[in-house]
Write a protein that holds these residues in place. Structure first.
Motif, PDB file in Angstrom:
ATOM      1  N   HIS A  72      27.874  -5.686 -22.140  1.00 18.36           N
ATOM      2  CA  HIS A  72      28.282  -4.302 -22.408  1.00 18.36           C
ATOM      3  C   HIS A  72      27.342  -3.315 -21.717  1.00 18.36           C
ATOM      4  O   HIS A  72      27.796  -2.315 -21.152  1.00 18.36           O
ATOM      5  N   ILE A  73      26.063  -3.583 -21.768  1.00 19.99           N
ATOM      6  CA  ILE A  73      25.088  -2.687 -21.146  1.00 19.99           C
ATOM      7  C   ILE A  73      25.296  -2.649 -19.635  1.00 19.99           C
ATOM      8  O   ILE A  73      25.293  -1.582 -19.022  1.00 19.99           O
ATOM      9  N   VAL A  74      25.499  -3.801 -19.016  1.00 15.88           N
ATOM     10  CA  VAL A  74      25.708  -3.854 -17.569  1.00 15.88           C
ATOM     11  C   VAL A  74      27.012  -3.145 -17.184  1.00 15.88           C
ATOM     12  O   VAL A  74      27.076  -2.470 -16.158  1.00 15.88           O
ATOM     13  N   ASP A  75      28.037  -3.270 -18.001  1.00 16.68           N
ATOM     14  CA  ASP A  75      29.322  -2.638 -17.693  1.00 16.68           C
ATOM     15  C   ASP A  75      29.299  -1.124 -17.910  1.00 16.68           C
ATOM     16  O   ASP A  75      29.876  -0.375 -17.139  1.00 16.68           O
ATOM     17  N   LEU A  76      28.659  -0.685 -18.970  1.00 20.33           N
ATOM     18  CA  LEU A  76      28.682   0.736 -19.317  1.00 20.33           C
ATOM     19  C   LEU A  76      27.591   1.556 -18.631  1.00 20.33           C
ATOM     20  O   LEU A  76      27.713   2.780 -18.533  1.00 20.33           O
ATOM     21  N   ILE A  77      26.536   0.907 -18.171  1.00 15.10           N
ATOM     22  CA  ILE A  77      25.413   1.548 -17.483  1.00 15.10           C
ATOM     23  C   ILE A  77      24.952   2.811 -18.239  1.00 15.10           C
ATOM     24  O   ILE A  77      25.099   3.929 -17.752  1.00 15.10           O
ATOM     25  N   PRO A  78      24.401   2.642 -19.443  1.00 18.22           N
ATOM     26  CA  PRO A  78      23.926   3.811 -20.192  1.00 18.22           C
ATOM     27  C   PRO A  78      22.781   4.495 -19.449  1.00 18.22           C
ATOM     28  O   PRO A  78      21.946   3.829 -18.827  1.00 18.22           O
ATOM     29  N   GLN A  79      22.774   5.835 -19.503  1.00 18.67           N
ATOM     30  CA  GLN A  79      21.769   6.576 -18.757  1.00 18.67           C
ATOM     31  C   GLN A  79      20.684   7.182 -19.627  1.00 18.67           C
ATOM     32  O   GLN A  79      19.668   7.640 -19.113  1.00 18.67           O
ATOM     33  N   ASP A  80      20.895   7.199 -20.940  1.00 22.83           N
ATOM     34  CA  ASP A  80      19.867   7.736 -21.824  1.00 22.83           C
ATOM     35  C   ASP A  80      19.942   7.040 -23.182  1.00 22.83           C
ATOM     36  O   ASP A  80      20.803   6.198 -23.412  1.00 22.83           O
ATOM     37  N   LEU A  81      19.026   7.422 -24.073  1.00 22.24           N
ATOM     38  CA  LEU A  81      18.951   6.767 -25.382  1.00 22.24           C
ATOM     39  C   LEU A  81      20.208   6.972 -26.215  1.00 22.24           C
ATOM     40  O   LEU A  81      20.629   6.062 -26.938  1.00 22.24           O
TER      41      LEU A  81
END
Length: 114
Positions: A72-81
């Motif tokens: 999920h993290i790799v797919d969504l690429i979160p940019q902040d907390l």
């Protein structure tokens, strides 16, 4: 899907799906759902396959995340907390702010070019 058996069930990243569909489309015609999926995956910036696998490995081994969460993290690429907190909102295990900062540092090393 009549007559089809599930052999293996595993979460895979969007870049893996994209590459699989592109490979499949060289030999066969894609159906509507496959075309929609491929078009959707082509619209958004993604990590390369090698980078996504390295990131997932680091997230699983260094931070101790489950494979599903790493995908999920790799797919969504979160940019902040705040983006990262949304991913962990329904997770049974809690992640500390320090671990989230470390996740963002790992992602910053590989951030895809737009």
């Amino acid at each position: 899907m009549i007559g089809k058996n599930v052999i293996k069930k595993e979460e895979i990243s969007g870049v893996e799906v994209k590459e699989t569909l592109e490979e499949f489309s060289q030999n066969y015609e894609l159906n509507y759902e496959q075309n929609v999926t491929l078009n959707h995956l082509a619209r958004f910036p993604r990590f390369s396959l090698e980078d996504s696998q390295e990131i997932m490995e680091k997230l699983e081994n260094d931070i101790g995340l489950r494979h599903k969460v790493a995908v999920h993290i790799v797919d969504l690429i979160p940019q902040d907390l705040s983006d990262l907190r949304l991913i962990f909102a329904k997770e049974p295990t809690q992640v500390t702010k320090e671990e989230m900062d470390k996740i963002l540092e790992i992602l910053d090393q590989y951030y895809p070019e737009e």
